[in-house]
Design an enzyme around this catalytic site. Structure first.
Site, PDB file in Angstrom:
ATOM      1  N   GLY B  13      12.837 -23.852   7.168  1.00  0.00           N
ATOM      2  CA  GLY B  13      13.161 -23.212   8.445  1.00  0.00           C
ATOM      3  C   GLY B  13      14.123 -22.044   8.277  1.00  0.00           C
ATOM      4  CG  LEU B  14      14.774 -18.910  11.131  1.00  0.00           C
ATOM      5  CD1 LEU B  14      15.057 -18.375  12.528  1.00  0.00           C
ATOM      6  CD2 LEU B  14      14.653 -17.758  10.150  1.00  0.00           C
ATOM      7  CG  HIS B  15      17.259 -22.203   4.619  1.00  0.00           C
ATOM      8  ND1 HIS B  15      17.732 -22.193   3.325  1.00  0.00           N
ATOM      9  CD2 HIS B  15      16.098 -21.504   4.591  1.00  0.00           C
ATOM     10  CE1 HIS B  15      16.891 -21.543   2.555  1.00  0.00           C
ATOM     11  NE2 HIS B  15      15.891 -21.106   3.285  1.00  0.00           N
ATOM     12  CB  ALA B  16      22.299 -20.336   4.637  1.00  0.00           C
ATOM     13  CD  GLU B  87      13.183 -19.827   1.871  1.00  0.00           C
ATOM     14  OE1 GLU B  87      12.592 -20.737   2.485  1.00  0.00           O
ATOM     15  OE2 GLU B  87      14.340 -19.466   2.142  1.00  0.00           O
TER      16      GLU B  87
END
Lengths: 130, 89
Positions: B13-16, B87
């Site tokens: 997801g929209l992690h760091a 990723e």
């Protein structure tokens, strides 16, 4: 001309936060220095080293000094740095959200960046879901 | 002004790091950019803003860009989402 950034913290904190920020953001626009104050350090002895760290980070736009706990030795050392000729602002409560936000807005002036840091620290505290 | 729904398909997801990539990408454009998710609107050029969405895999967010290079900014951002933020999964 970018502001310099000095993480002035208890042992182990500044370097760890800096390492994570580098991993998350990749190469950074700001030059970042880490100065960790050992426990039971003699602040007089450290002042000189801290001043030269501050001077090295200044490219003319000044240096933002982020400390972990207000009133603790690293923060007290930062207070002494205000007598140095380098323009500086200090903000306490250093956290990863604060650091990432500062690096995100690296084009800002020293005064703006101090506000950005404070806001980043505050907005990083979320109870449960945002 | 352009708006587009974007699907978060990468595993984390929209992690760091994904948020940082999006913010850095959009920071290269002049246009203003906002992300809307779960009723919250944030500055898509601010890493702490984007991370507050805590958008997980399978969610969708609305990207709004407004400015002189809005089309290029939207294409670049949509491509980053579609590429799993580089990723791999």
């Amino acid at each position: 001309m970018a502001v310099g950034l000095l993480l002035l913290t208890h042992p182990g904190i500044g370097a760890a936060l800096h390492a994570v920020a580098q991993r998350v953001l990749g190469s950074q626009a700001l030059s970042v220095g880490v100065f960790e104050v050992p426990f039971d350090a003699e602040l007089d002895a450290l002042s000189l080293r801290a001043r030269s760290a501050l001077a090295r980070l200044d490219s003319g736009a000044g240096v933002l000094v982020l400390t972990d706990i207000y009133g603790a030795s690293p923060s007290n050392l930062a207070a002494r740095l205000e007598q140095a000729p380098v323009p500086m602002r200090r903000v306490s409560g250093l956290s990863l959200p604060m650091l990432l936000r500062v690096l995100n807005f690296s084009e800002q002036s020293l005064d703006q960046l101090a506000e950005t840091a404070a806001q980043g620290g505050r907005s990083g505290i979320v109870c449960g879901h945002a | 002004m352009l708006e587009r729904e974007l699907s978060v398909i990468n595993r984390l997801g929209l992690h760091a790091r994904a948020s940082a990539k999006l913010v850095q990408l959009l920071g290269g454009f002049k246009s203003n950019a906002f992300l809307i998710g779960r009723g919250r609107e944030v500055n898509a050029k601010s890493i702490m803003g984007v991370m507050l969405l805590a958008a997980a895999q399978g969610s969708t967010v609305l990207l709004r860009v407004d400015g002189p290079d809005e089309e290029a900014a939207m294409e670049a951002a949509a491509s980053l989402f579609a590429r799993y933020f580089d990723e791999g999964d």
